[in-house]
Design a protein around this motif. Structure first.
Motif, PDB file in Angstrom:
ATOM      1  N   GLU B  93       0.742  -1.009  -0.137  1.00  0.00           N
ATOM      2  CA  GLU B  93       0.063   0.051   0.006  1.00  0.00           C
ATOM      3  C   GLU B  93       0.712   1.190   0.012  1.00  0.00           C
ATOM      4  O   GLU B  93       0.479   2.208  -0.679  1.00  0.00           O
ATOM      5  CB  GLU B  93      -0.976  -0.008   1.212  1.00  0.00           C
ATOM      6  N   GLU B  94       2.010   0.900   0.663  1.00  0.00           N
ATOM      7  CA  GLU B  94       2.950   2.299   0.765  1.00  0.00           C
ATOM      8  C   GLU B  94       3.925   2.427  -0.423  1.00  0.00           C
ATOM      9  O   GLU B  94       4.630   3.307  -0.462  1.00  0.00           O
ATOM     10  CB  GLU B  94       3.540   2.538   2.022  1.00  0.00           C
ATOM     11  N   ILE B  95       3.782   1.530  -1.363  1.00  0.00           N
ATOM     12  CA  ILE B  95       4.706   1.431  -2.329  1.00  0.00           C
ATOM     13  C   ILE B  95       6.179   1.540  -2.026  1.00  0.00           C
ATOM     14  O   ILE B  95       6.866   2.543  -2.308  1.00  0.00           O
ATOM     15  CB  ILE B  95       4.269   2.056  -3.743  1.00  0.00           C
ATOM     16  N   VAL B  96       6.594   0.884  -0.892  1.00  0.00           N
ATOM     17  CA  VAL B  96       7.689   1.017  -0.302  1.00  0.00           C
ATOM     18  C   VAL B  96       9.099   0.804  -1.188  1.00  0.00           C
ATOM     19  O   VAL B  96      10.097   1.383  -1.347  1.00  0.00           O
ATOM     20  CB  VAL B  96       8.185   0.065   0.886  1.00  0.00           C
ATOM     21  N   PRO B  97       9.010  -0.538  -1.730  1.00  0.00           N
ATOM     22  CA  PRO B  97      10.523  -0.845  -2.303  1.00  0.00           C
ATOM     23  C   PRO B  97      10.811  -0.046  -3.518  1.00  0.00           C
ATOM     24  O   PRO B  97       9.956   0.582  -4.322  1.00  0.00           O
ATOM     25  CB  PRO B  97      10.149  -2.324  -2.946  1.00  0.00           C
ATOM     26  N   GLN B  98      12.067   0.036  -3.804  1.00  0.00           N
ATOM     27  CA  GLN B  98      12.519   0.799  -5.007  1.00  0.00           C
ATOM     28  C   GLN B  98      13.212  -0.269  -5.881  1.00  0.00           C
ATOM     29  O   GLN B  98      12.679  -1.179  -6.510  1.00  0.00           O
ATOM     30  CB  GLN B  98      13.589   1.680  -4.849  1.00  0.00           C
ATOM     31  N   GLN B 103      14.382  -5.536   0.890  1.00  0.00           N
ATOM     32  CA  GLN B 103      13.082  -5.445   1.459  1.00  0.00           C
ATOM     33  C   GLN B 103      12.455  -6.508   2.215  1.00  0.00           C
ATOM     34  O   GLN B 103      12.036  -6.604   3.327  1.00  0.00           O
ATOM     35  CB  GLN B 103      11.933  -5.134   0.619  1.00  0.00           C
ATOM     36  N   PRO B 104      12.827  -7.988   1.877  1.00  0.00           N
ATOM     37  CA  PRO B 104      12.264  -9.074   2.568  1.00  0.00           C
ATOM     38  C   PRO B 104      12.962  -9.225   4.090  1.00  0.00           C
ATOM     39  O   PRO B 104      12.300  -9.303   5.045  1.00  0.00           O
ATOM     40  CB  PRO B 104      12.971 -10.320   1.724  1.00  0.00           C
ATOM     41  N   ARG B 134      20.249   0.765   0.293  1.00  0.00           N
ATOM     42  CA  ARG B 134      20.858   1.500  -0.404  1.00  0.00           C
ATOM     43  C   ARG B 134      20.236   2.241  -1.295  1.00  0.00           C
ATOM     44  O   ARG B 134      20.545   3.502  -1.841  1.00  0.00           O
ATOM     45  CB  ARG B 134      21.989   0.774  -1.234  1.00  0.00           C
ATOM     46  N   CYS B 135      18.593   2.140  -1.313  1.00  0.00           N
ATOM     47  CA  CYS B 135      17.996   3.113  -2.200  1.00  0.00           C
ATOM     48  C   CYS B 135      17.380   4.089  -1.384  1.00  0.00           C
ATOM     49  O   CYS B 135      16.812   5.094  -1.667  1.00  0.00           O
ATOM     50  CB  CYS B 135      16.808   2.460  -2.738  1.00  0.00           C
ATOM     51  N   GLY B 136      17.431   3.986  -0.121  1.00  0.00           N
ATOM     52  CA  GLY B 136      16.822   4.996   0.822  1.00  0.00           C
ATOM     53  C   GLY B 136      15.508   5.010   0.774  1.00  0.00           C
ATOM     54  O   GLY B 136      14.985   6.274   1.047  1.00  0.00           O
ATOM     55  N   THR B 137      14.958   3.786   1.014  1.00  0.00           N
ATOM     56  CA  THR B 137      13.364   3.843   1.129  1.00  0.00           C
ATOM     57  C   THR B 137      13.060   4.145   2.663  1.00  0.00           C
ATOM     58  O   THR B 137      11.781   3.987   3.001  1.00  0.00           O
ATOM     59  CB  THR B 137      12.832   2.694   0.659  1.00  0.00           C
TER      60      THR B 137
END
Lengths: 203, 163
Positions: B93-98, B103-104, B134-137
């Motif tokens: 819902e928050e579209i977190v990953p870049q 992320q896992p 490293r994407c700074g999410t």
């Protein structure tokens, strides 16, 4: 004749008194007997040997005074913001055991030993003099209510204390430094220091 | 050495020569669960985070011998498309990953946090979620963690009403 005898007696007595005064011990020349001397030096030496270990990075890094564990020989703050938490083992979901196990990890270089944790805050040694460390060590209100016997056991048998001599390799595969006193000499030093009354030399 | 693991609810037995093999490689290379990632290999980045008996651990630095007889949960066992874990739902819902690689690990760390602290504050998040992205999410992750806590609370409330 009688006068001559008295004269000789007085002369010998005077010489005796002068000799006695000349050879009488003076306070500033006082020396301990050889066996006393060696006993005190042994205790003092034991204290210093023990302190050489307690002030080494392998011990000191987990006895901080700011609730932040330290790492490495340069004693930098533990990476990732790790800190004491409520039970000396970090935070609720991320704690010492998230990374540290009961033994060193030769692949990752993460150190480990049984009950890996910070020493209690009352046993913070960072920045203290040797005498102050010794005071904290002996004070039951700061040492976890340990008696001398319990302290000796803790310092000579606890796996986490003795880990200092088997610290494994770091993340680069380089052997961590160990204290400048051997494990066996440290154990002896602890026992001798306590056996001699756990005297803090500077006091 | 024979090791028995309950992985995502299923008993698995593996034969391994080196009992100090990181759990990560058993999960990925022997059990073929590729969701758990290798990042740094020195317990620093958290990409390999999974659960052992509900506790978050860095599997790159966790010898498989210590996992014998324990319950292992990986990102694949946290939830699925039909029934996502609140953390997975919030992440979507928050579209977190870049790029998504780390992320896992973040999601497993967050799921472990919510078990201990159902409504984490920003301070709780700062202390417990210390993985590296490293994407700074991080900003979106923080929002997702709060949202996951809300979803979890709502879910728990609905379940208790049904009982």
């Amino acid at each position: 004749m009688k006068l001559k005898t008295w004269f000789i007696f007085l002369a010998i007595s005077s010489i005796g008194v002068l000799l006695a005064l000349a050879n009488s011990p003076k306070i500033f020349e006082y020396r301990l007997l050889e066996n006393q001397q060696s006993e005190i030096y042994k205790s003092d030496d034991a204290y210093n040997k023990m302190m050489d270990v307690l002030t080494h990075q392998r011990c000191m890094n987990c006895h901080p005074n700011d609730n932040i564990p330290k790492q490495g020989n340069d004693r930098h703050p533990h990476y990732f913001g790790m800190a004491r938490g409520e039970d000396n083992k970090g935070f609720q979901a991320t704690n010492c055991n998230t990374c540290h196990n009961s033994e060193n990890n030769k692949y990752s270089g993460v150190p480990g030993a049984p009950h890996w944790s910070l020493a209690p805050a009352s046993m913070g040694w960072e920045g203290l003099s040797r005498a102050q460390i010794a005071e904290r060590l002996l004070d039951k209100s700061t040492n976890g209510n340990r008696s001398h016997v319990e302290l000796i056991k803790h310092m000579t048998e606890d796996d986490l204390v003795l880990w200092a001599w088997q610290p494994g390799v770091d993340a680069e595969g380089v052997q961590r430094t160990i204290p400048p006193v051997s494990k066996e000499d440290f154990k002896k030093a602890v026992e001798i220091w306590f056996a001699n009354g756990a005297v803090i030399p500077t006091k | 050495m024979e090791i028995s693991l309950i992985v995502n609810g299923v008993l698995k037995t593996v034969h391994i020569e080196d009992e100090n093999t990181p759990l990560l490689w058993v999960i990925r290379d022997i059990l073929d669960l590729k969701g758990t990632k290798f990042g740094c290999g020195k317990s620093a980045c958290g990409a390999c985070t999974l659960h052992v008996d509900d506790e978050a651990v860095r599997s790159c630095s966790y010898p498989v011998k210590f996992a014998d007889g324990k319950r292992i949960t990986t990102i694949e066992g946290l939830g699925d498309r039909e029934n996502p874990h609140p953390v997975q739902q919030a992440w979507v819902e928050e579209i977190v990953p870049q790029c998504g690689y780390c992320q896992p690990g973040f999601m497993m760390a967050t799921a472990a946090l919510l078990k201990k602290v159902p409504k984490p504050t920003d301070e709780d998040i700062d202390k417990n979620i210390i993985n590296v992205c490293r994407c700074g999410t991080y900003y979106r992750m923080r929002k997702a963690i709060h949202k996951a806590a809300e979803i979890q609370t709502e879910k728990d409330s609905n379940e208790s009403n049904m009982v």
